[in-house]
Structures are given as structure tokens and as C-alpha cells.
Design an enzyme around this catalytic site. Structure first.
Site, PDB file in Angstrom:
ATOM      1  N   PHE A 187      -3.835  -0.487   6.943  1.00 49.37           N
ATOM      2  CA  PHE A 187      -4.482  -1.782   6.724  1.00 49.37           C
ATOM      3  C   PHE A 187      -5.649  -1.665   5.744  1.00 49.37           C
ATOM      4  O   PHE A 187      -5.602  -0.861   4.818  1.00 49.37           O
ATOM      5  CB  PHE A 187      -4.905  -2.404   8.052  1.00 49.37           C
ATOM      6  CG  PHE A 187      -3.743  -2.696   8.971  1.00 49.37           C
ATOM      7  CD1 PHE A 187      -2.651  -3.427   8.524  1.00 49.37           C
ATOM      8  CD2 PHE A 187      -3.707  -2.216  10.272  1.00 49.37           C
ATOM      9  CE1 PHE A 187      -1.563  -3.697   9.347  1.00 49.37           C
ATOM     10  CE2 PHE A 187      -2.628  -2.471  11.108  1.00 49.37           C
ATOM     11  CZ  PHE A 187      -1.553  -3.210  10.646  1.00 49.37           C
TER      12      PHE A 187
ATOM     13  N   PHE B 284       3.149  -8.556  -9.475  1.00 50.89           N
ATOM     14  CA  PHE B 284       4.237  -9.474  -9.118  1.00 50.89           C
ATOM     15  C   PHE B 284       4.596 -10.304 -10.346  1.00 50.89           C
ATOM     16  O   PHE B 284       3.729 -10.592 -11.182  1.00 50.89           O
ATOM     17  CB  PHE B 284       3.812 -10.402  -7.976  1.00 50.89           C
ATOM     18  CG  PHE B 284       3.924  -9.786  -6.607  1.00 50.89           C
ATOM     19  CD1 PHE B 284       4.983 -10.103  -5.762  1.00 50.89           C
ATOM     20  CD2 PHE B 284       2.978  -8.875  -6.164  1.00 50.89           C
ATOM     21  CE1 PHE B 284       5.090  -9.536  -4.501  1.00 50.89           C
ATOM     22  CE2 PHE B 284       3.083  -8.298  -4.907  1.00 50.89           C
ATOM     23  CZ  PHE B 284       4.141  -8.627  -4.067  1.00 50.89           C
TER      24      PHE B 284
ATOM     25  N   LYS C 194       7.439  -6.705  10.500  1.00 49.80           N
ATOM     26  CA  LYS C 194       6.880  -6.013   9.344  1.00 49.80           C
ATOM     27  C   LYS C 194       7.926  -5.249   8.541  1.00 49.80           C
ATOM     28  O   LYS C 194       7.812  -5.057   7.343  1.00 49.80           O
ATOM     29  CB  LYS C 194       5.784  -5.042   9.818  1.00 49.80           C
ATOM     30  CG  LYS C 194       4.998  -4.373   8.703  1.00 49.80           C
ATOM     31  CD  LYS C 194       3.849  -3.566   9.303  1.00 49.80           C
ATOM     32  CE  LYS C 194       3.036  -2.878   8.207  1.00 49.80           C
ATOM     33  NZ  LYS C 194       3.761  -1.748   7.624  1.00 49.80           N
TER      34      LYS C 194
ATOM     35  N   THR D  46       3.946   1.557  -0.868  1.00 48.46           N
ATOM     36  CA  THR D  46       4.673   1.571  -2.147  1.00 48.46           C
ATOM     37  C   THR D  46       3.787   2.135  -3.253  1.00 48.46           C
ATOM     38  O   THR D  46       4.240   2.930  -4.089  1.00 48.46           O
ATOM     39  CB  THR D  46       5.144   0.154  -2.500  1.00 48.46           C
ATOM     40  OG1 THR D  46       5.944  -0.356  -1.422  1.00 48.46           O
ATOM     41  CG2 THR D  46       5.956   0.137  -3.780  1.00 48.46           C
TER      42      THR D  46
ATOM     43  N   TRP E 257       6.874  -0.900  -7.920  1.00 49.15           N
ATOM     44  CA  TRP E 257       8.058  -1.448  -7.258  1.00 49.15           C
ATOM     45  C   TRP E 257       9.224  -1.538  -8.241  1.00 49.15           C
ATOM     46  O   TRP E 257      10.355  -1.184  -7.922  1.00 49.15           O
ATOM     47  CB  TRP E 257       7.751  -2.827  -6.666  1.00 49.15           C
ATOM     48  CG  TRP E 257       8.838  -3.345  -5.768  1.00 49.15           C
ATOM     49  CD1 TRP E 257       8.946  -3.187  -4.420  1.00 49.15           C
ATOM     50  CD2 TRP E 257       9.999  -4.097  -6.176  1.00 49.15           C
ATOM     51  NE1 TRP E 257      10.088  -3.783  -3.957  1.00 49.15           N
ATOM     52  CE2 TRP E 257      10.762  -4.349  -5.007  1.00 49.15           C
ATOM     53  CE3 TRP E 257      10.475  -4.569  -7.398  1.00 49.15           C
ATOM     54  CZ2 TRP E 257      11.952  -5.064  -5.029  1.00 49.15           C
ATOM     55  CZ3 TRP E 257      11.673  -5.282  -7.418  1.00 49.15           C
ATOM     56  CH2 TRP E 257      12.398  -5.518  -6.246  1.00 49.15           C
TER      57      TRP E 257
ATOM     58  N   LYS F 286       0.821  -1.223   0.000  1.00 55.09           N
ATOM     59  CA  LYS F 286       0.000   0.000   0.000  1.00 55.09           C
ATOM     60  C   LYS F 286       0.849   1.264   0.000  1.00 55.09           C
ATOM     61  O   LYS F 286       0.628   2.173  -0.805  1.00 55.09           O
ATOM     62  CB  LYS F 286      -0.950  -0.035   1.204  1.00 55.09           C
ATOM     63  CG  LYS F 286      -1.880   1.167   1.322  1.00 55.09           C
ATOM     64  CD  LYS F 286      -3.139   0.841   2.111  1.00 55.09           C
ATOM     65  CE  LYS F 286      -2.832   0.156   3.422  1.00 55.09           C
ATOM     66  NZ  LYS F 286      -2.073   0.997   4.377  1.00 55.09           N
TER      67      LYS F 286
ATOM     68  N   ARG G 128       2.312   8.435   7.037  1.00 54.99           N
ATOM     69  CA  ARG G 128       2.644   8.243   8.449  1.00 54.99           C
ATOM     70  C   ARG G 128       4.131   7.949   8.615  1.00 54.99           C
ATOM     71  O   ARG G 128       4.785   7.475   7.699  1.00 54.99           O
ATOM     72  CB  ARG G 128       1.830   7.079   9.036  1.00 54.99           C
ATOM     73  CG  ARG G 128       0.353   7.350   9.151  1.00 54.99           C
ATOM     74  CD  ARG G 128      -0.385   6.120   9.651  1.00 54.99           C
ATOM     75  NE  ARG G 128      -0.286   5.025   8.690  1.00 54.99           N
ATOM     76  CZ  ARG G 128      -0.514   3.754   8.989  1.00 54.99           C
ATOM     77  NH1 ARG G 128      -0.842   3.397  10.221  1.00 54.99           N
ATOM     78  NH2 ARG G 128      -0.422   2.816   8.062  1.00 54.99           N
TER      79      ARG G 128
ATOM     80  N   ALA H 141      -3.350   1.283  12.752  1.00 57.43           N
ATOM     81  CA  ALA H 141      -4.782   1.276  12.432  1.00 57.43           C
ATOM     82  C   ALA H 141      -5.533   0.144  13.113  1.00 57.43           C
ATOM     83  O   ALA H 141      -6.755   0.175  13.188  1.00 57.43           O
ATOM     84  CB  ALA H 141      -4.988   1.185  10.930  1.00 57.43           C
TER      85      ALA H 141
END
Length: 558
Positions: free
Chosen positions: A303, A384, A107, A75, A412, A73, A96, A275
Site C-alpha cells: 500500500f 495509462f 484485488k 508491476t 505494463w 506498484k 511478497r 500491510a
């Protein structure tokens, strides 16, 4: 094929001096306080001088319920900002700050990834400009003043069994969840049970993120309820004369932080509530600043849309008087397969049936954004290498049936170039009608607010309230806090309060364990399931792979 790590990519790109990024964003030299060559604080003057200027468009990025496969998210947010810039739009990010807990836990960091990153990523993921340290200091100053007041005679008659204010540390440390302190005799305080939360769960974090200016920050600090006296009446931070000193510690932390993406797009990174246990949005100050200086502001909420986006709508939008013009819902083929019930070891194999069975999770989040919240939306599929055209076709076909476009995002690997199509779609959505709707009214009784969220946003049947929560609700109604919005603390992995229930479960009930008031922040915290406000480290923490070379180069961050 060998891929560069995020930190290697970040270090391979030459950054612009932050003064040049500030000039590009439209900030005057007097608006900027430098924190080295590549970071700066933006003074309150920058927002004050633009208060009468119209707002630009606001784009809210959310996602499906997260999985171990990762959705990307942040990214996507970074890539979309760069994509908007590439198609000729003046864009700014409002994100954030990462917490040290996840950075050293499981994470990892939160500065994007690949060629869609904000930099300097090492600084952002570690101490940055010291905001979290200031928040922790302010929180723990209040804790120290509480215990000192009791030690010095307890004029306010604080009941030590009913102190609700905890100390914090910005680290995953399960050992500190429940402690006994004040031991060692009379000179060392009054013995009592206590505990620690992670800094991002502190009400101070929420207050900093939900304050429109310094005066409001101080007034919110004054209203914090630290516990109850022997007559069961609330005791506030203002009665301990703590709010002034706390505001002094937070004065600079309230100023948004300015950095840049790898493609030199300005990014305001400020505040960092989780969150799942807090409200999951960056600061009002940073978002409003971006809206005044950019034509397009891209922000995220933590999230899935059941957590961060809902809290953005029901808490932040209400307090900031802002509304998203468009929403992006991030998903991956891999994550949908996991929601469809396959094992992580099988993710690289084509499995159209698993994608189809996982799609209800995505469809529920689309429903939340468009039908429940009223925000025009697009689905961004984070690409991906293992995705097949057949799997992507299943997602496109189903979303087109309900009138939502799907855009492939390849940020990415390609940075902003991989988000140009998404940027064009978002610009189109921003020109369509958006009428923000709230799933509940502030006038609704507390149980009704929770039940409406469960039924409308989570897709469940109803709620079950514990005896303790019933007592807490009765007290909150008596104290006049029943008209506040609610902040539900629940697992991020499921629409329900059971992390094992993937996809879009039906007919479930949410169990309400506790209901607490964050009177300073201005919302009620509803704790469900087994959510904890102090995480623990995994068996193999990410910290084991982080190191620094003799030259001072940090390695192992991701």
C-alpha cells in the site's frame, strides 16, 4: 484495441529453466531445491556462505494511498528490475507471495501485470511452493494444542475467556470471523467463543518474515502469547511445548522461493503479510539473500508509504539491520484524480483541476519518504493511455518545486524497456546520501509512539484511545513489552483511519480501538477504525471468472 490479459501474456513467453536463472543469480547447484522446472527453494547455505560479502543497493518501492483505479506498484517493481538489467546492472527482485483471499476476491493476483510480470504467474498466485499452507498448519497446530491442553485438565490454568490465539484460513470468509466451538458434549472439547483470521494476518506469517535464521524462527515461536491464565499472566507457546513442532512445519517454508520475470530477471518471492493489518513486507531472508547476490535489490512494501513503507522502516529495517538507499513512489494520473474528488466514471476525461486537488496525497508521501524517513526518492508515474501531457505537466511541475524528479513508467506495455529512464534515475539516487530516520524511538511510551506516527507520517492532529486500549497498554507496560515497535492496522485508502477521507486530510484524530502484543514477532499491533483481520468476498468474487480447461489450463486469473 484488444489487449491480451495478464495470464495470456504470461503464457506467451517461454520461461528459462529455473536452474539457468539460479546460475545467472550466482547460486550453486547445491543451494537450490527444485519445485518443478520453473520454481525453486534457495537453501540456507546460499546466505551463510555470503555473510561476509558486502550488500548491494536496496531500492524500496512504495506508492500513494491506493484507489480503485489501481497504481501498479508490483508491476513497477518488476519492470524496474528488468529495466536495471537492461541498462547493464545485476538486479534481483524481493517480493511478497500473493494470498488466495484477494486472488479469489476483488484485488486479484500479485505477480505484476502486462509485460512486467513474475512467472509462472498461475503457480505464484495459487499454491506456489506451499509456504502459506505450512504457515496455516503451524498456526492451527498451536490452536489445537491450546484446546487439547484445556480439555486434558488445563495444567496451565488458561482462562478460556482470555485466549487471544485464533485459527486461520487463507481465504476471505466473513462467516468465520466470530464462532463458537467445542460444542457437542464433553468428548468434543470445552465450548468457547473463537474466530478465524486470514493466514496473512497470523503472527506466524510475521515471525517467518522477520526471522534471520531457523534458530531465531524457533525462539520467536516460543515467545508467542496465546492468551492469559486466571491470574491474568501471559501463557506462551513454549509452555505448551509447541514451538519445536511448529518449526518443523515451517522449516522449508523459511527458505526463499526463486522464480523469474518475463525478461528472465531473478526474483525471490517469499512471505506475504498484508500491510493494512500486518507489517506488509517480504521476508528478511529473501531481502538479505538478494542484497548479497545482486548489485541492486528492488523490493516493495504494501500500500502507501503511511503503511508498508513506514513498517519497513520501523519494524523490518530495525530487525534486519538494513536500510533503503533509494525509494520509488508510484502514482497514476487516474488515482490522483480520484484523490481529487472526481467520480470513477469520469477518469478518462482530462481534468487538470482534479489532478491538482489530488496532488497533496502524493506530496505527503514524498514528504514521508524524504523528510520523515530520510530516503532519496523519485516519483514513478505509471502510464495509462488516457493520460494527457497537460495532466503530467502539473505533476512534474509541482514535484520539481520540491526537488523531486518525476519519471514516466510504461512497464505494463513495454516491460523493462519502459523502465530504463526510471532505472537510471534510481541508480543516481543510490549514490546520494541516505540517512535512515525513524519517526519514533523505541524508548518512547506506547501512546507517544502512536501519536508521533499520526502527526509525522499521517499528517493528523493526535489520537483518541478507547478504554479497552488504555487497559491493554497498562498491562503491556507492566509485562515489559512497551519498548517494542508498533504495527498500526488501519485502512489503506486514507492517511487517516476513515477510508472516505482522500487526498491529504488535516486536523483529524486516529481512534485506537485495541493494542495487542505479538511477542513472538516482536511488535505491538495497534488496531484503528474498523479494520478487520478476516476480509469478506465482494458481491461478484473474482473466483466466478476463474476456471480450468480440460487440458489443465487455468483461465481467468488476473
Amino acid at each position: 484495441m484488444t489487449y491480451q490479459t495478464d495470464i495470456e501474456i504470461a503464457e506467451s513467453v517461454e520461461m528459462e529453466p529455473i536452474t539457468k536463472i539460479a546460475d545467472q543469480a550466482g547460486f550453486d547447484k547445491s543451494d537450490i531445491e527444485l519445485y518443478g522446472k520453473y520454481k525453486a527453494k534457495v537453501n540456507f547455505t546460499a546466505l551463510q556462505k555470503m555473510r561476509e560479502a558486502p550488500d548491494g543497493k536496496l531500492i524500496l518501492v512504495s506508492a500513494i494511498n491506493p484507489t480503485a483505479a489501481g497504481e501498479g506498484k508490483t508491476t513497477t517493481v518488476v519492470g524496474l528490475g528488468d529495466g536495471l538489467k537492461r541498462i547493464g546492472k545485476k538486479a534481483m527482485l524481493a517480493l511478497r507471495e500473493p494470498s488466495l483471499g484477494p486472488v479469489f476476491g476483488i484485488k486479484g493476483g500479485a505477480a505484476g501485470g502486462g509485460y512486467a510480470q513474475v512467472v509462472p504467474m498461475q503457480d505464484i498466485n495459487l499454491h506456489f511452493t506451499g509456504d502459506f499452507h505450512a504457515i496455516g498448519a503451524a498456526n492451527n497446530l498451536l490452536a489445537a494444542l491450546i484446546d487439547n491442553h484445556i480439555h486434558q485438565g488445563n495444567k496451565l490454568n488458561i482462562d478460556t475467556r482470555k485466549i487471544t490465539w485464533k485459527r486461520v484460513v487463507d481465504m476471505n470468509d466473513r462467516q468465520l470471523r466470530h464462532i463458537v466451538n467445542g460444542l457437542g458434549g464433553e468428548k468434543n472439547g470445552v465450548p468457547r467463543e473463537d474466530g478465524f483470521d486470514i493466514t496473512v494476518a497470523s503472527e506466524i506469517m510475521a515471525i517467518l518474515c522477520l526471522s534471520n535464521d531457523l534458530n531465531e524462527l524457533k525462539e520467536k515461536l516460543r515467545e508467542i502469547i496465546i492468551g492469559y491464565n486466571y491470574d491474568d499472566e501471559p501463557v506462551k507457546a513454549g509452555e505448551l511445548k509447541a514451538h519445536g513442532a511448529m518449526a518443523a512445519l515451517l522449516k522449508d517454508a523459511l527458505k526463499p522461493n526463486l522464480v523469474q520475470t518475463l525478461e528472465k530477471t531473478p526474483a525471490l518471492i517469499h512471505g506475504g503479510p498484508f500491510a493494512n493489518i500486518a507489517h506488509g513486507c517480504n521476508s528478511i531472508m529473501a531481502t538479505k539473500l538478494a542484497l548479497k547476490y545482486a548489485d541492486y535489490t528492488v523490493t516493495e512494501a504494501g500500500f502507501g508509504a503511511d503503511l508498508g513503507a513506514e513498517k519497513f522502516i520501523d519494524i523490518k529495517s530495525r530487525m534486519a539491520n538494513i536500510a533503503p538507499d533509494a525509494a520509488v513512489i508510484v502514482a497514476t494520473v487516474r488515482a490522483l484524480k480520484l484523490h481529487g474528488g472526481i467520480a470513477a466514471s469520469d477518469l478518462n476525461e482530462e481534468n487538470i483541476q482534479a489532478v491538482e486537488e489530488g496532488l497533496p496525497n502524493l506530496l505527503k508521501h514524498i514528504e514521508n519518504m524524504q523528510d520523515v524517513f530520510g530516503i532519496p526518492s523519485v516519483v514513478a508515474i505509471n502510464k495509462f493511455p488516457t493520460d494527457t501531457e497537460e495532466e503530467l505537466h502539473v505533476i512534474r511541475k509541482k514535484c520539481e518545486e520540491i526537488g523531486v524528479n518525476v519519471v514516466l513508467s510504461d512497464v505494463w506495455a513495454k516491460g523493462g524497456k519502459g523502465a530504463e529512464d526510471l532505472a537510471r534515475e534510481v541508480v543516481k539516487l543510490c549514490e546520494t546520501e541516505s540517512t535512515l530516520r525513524h519517526p519514533y524511538s523505541l524508548e518512547d511510551p506506547i501512546p507517544t509512539k502512536i501519536e508521533k506516527l499520526v502527526q509525522k507520517v499521517y499528517g493528523g492532529r493526535g489520537i483518541e484511545i478507547s478504554a479497552e486500549a488504555e487497559r491493554e497498554i497498562t498491562r503491556l507496560v507492566k509485562l515489559g513489552y512497551d519498548k517494542l515497535p508498533i504495527c498500526v492496522a488501519k485502512t489503506q485508502y486514507s492517511l487517516s483511519d476513515d477510508p472516505a477521507l482522500r487526498g491529504a486530510p488535516k486536523d483529524f484524530h486516529i481512534t485506537i480501538q485495541q493494542v495487542k502484543v505479538s511477542a513472538g514477532a516482536g511488535f505491538l499491533v495497534v488496531l484503528t477504525g474498523r479494520v478487520m483481520t478476516m476480509p469478506g468476498l465482494p458481491k461478484i468474487p473474482a473466483a466466478e471468472n476463474i476456471d480450468v480447461t480440460p487440458e489443465g489450463k487455468i483461465v481467468g486469473l488476473f
